[in-house]
Motif scaffolding. Structure first.
Motif, short mmCIF file in Angstrom:
data_model
loop_
_atom_site.label_atom_id
_atom_site.label_comp_id
_atom_site.label_asym_id
_atom_site.label_seq_id
_atom_site.Cartn_x
_atom_site.Cartn_y
_atom_site.Cartn_z
N CYS A 1 -2.12 -1.34 7.18
CA CYS A 1 -1.47 -0.03 7.28
C CYS A 1 -1.74 0.61 8.64
O CYS A 1 -0.86 1.28 9.20
N GLU B 1 0.59 3.88 1.95
CA GLU B 1 0.93 4.32 3.30
C GLU B 1 2.18 3.60 3.80
O GLU B 1 3.08 4.21 4.37
N ARG B 2 2.20 2.29 3.58
CA ARG B 2 3.37 1.53 4.03
C ARG B 2 4.60 1.87 3.20
O ARG B 2 5.71 1.91 3.72
N CYS C 1 0.82 -1.21 0.00
CA CYS C 1 0.00 0.00 0.00
C CYS C 1 0.86 1.27 0.00
O CYS C 1 2.02 1.25 0.42
N CYS D 1 -6.18 0.64 5.06
CA CYS D 1 -6.53 -0.76 5.36
C CYS D 1 -6.00 -1.14 6.74
O CYS D 1 -5.22 -0.42 7.35
#
Ligand SMILES: [Zn+2]
Length: 151
Positions: free
Chosen positions: A103, A68-69, A66, A100
Motif C-alpha cells: 500500500c 487503502e488500495r 487492502c 503494509c
C-alpha cells in the motif's frame, strides 16, 4: 518530526476528524473472514471528495486487497489522481495502524508529499507523509531516467 512535516494536509481539524471517522465506518464493511483483521480507509482527494475502502479477503488467500488500495483504486477509477490525505483504521487499540509495504508503494505512485493518518479505534491519530512511510522510494519519474545502453 512527523507532526511538522504533514501537519494538516491543508485540512481543518474538523475535516481530519471526519476522515478518521469515515475510515472507521469503512472498517465495518471489511470482508476479513480468514484473518479477522478488519481495516478501513478514507481517502481525501484534492477537491474534497472522499473515497472509502475496506480490506477484501478471498479463500485463495493471496488475492486479498487492502483497504487503502481499495480506496485508492476506487478513486482512480472515478478519475481522481490527486490526493491530500488518507486515514487508515483497524481494531488494534495499543498502536497506530500502519499501512503494509504494498500500500505504501501504491500511495507513492501518486506522490510522496501527502498525508497519512494512522489511527486507533478511539479516533486518535498519528500524522505522517507518504515520503516518511516509504523513504528512498521508486516512482514514476524513475522510469524516465537515463539508462546505460544494452550490452
Ligand atoms: Zn496494504
Amino acid at each position: 518530526m512527523a507532526e511538522k512535516s504533514a501537519a494538516s494536509a491543508g485540512l481543518t481539524d474538523e475535516q481530519i476528524h471526519e476522515l478518521v471517522q469515515k475510515s472507521h465506518q469503512a472498517k465495518q464493511r471489511a470482508y476479513a473472514p480468514y484473518s479477522n483483521f478488519r481495516v478501513g480507509a478514507a481517502l481525501h482527494t484534492e477537491d474534497g471528495t472522499i473515497f472509502t475502502g475496506c480490506n477484501v479477503e478471498n479463500s485463495s488467500y493471496s488475492l486479498a486487497c487492502c483497504a487503502e488500495r481499495t480506496a485508492i483504486f476506487k478513486a482512480v477509477s472515478e478519475g481522481y489522481k490527486s490526493f491530500r490525505a488518507i486515514a487508515i483504521a483497524g481494531d488494534v487499540e495499543s498502536e497506530f495502524l500502519a499501512p503494509c509495504g504494498s500500500c505504501r508503494q501504491v500511495m507513492r505512485e501518486f506522490g510522496t508529499d501527502w498525508t497519512v493518518y494512522l489511527t486507533k479505534p478511539d479516533l486518535s491519530y498519528r500524522t505522517m507523509t507518504v515520503g516518511e512511510l516509504l523513504p528512498c522510494s521508486f516512482g514514476p519519474d524513475d522510469l524516465n531516467k537515463p539508462k546505460v545502453k544494452g550490452q
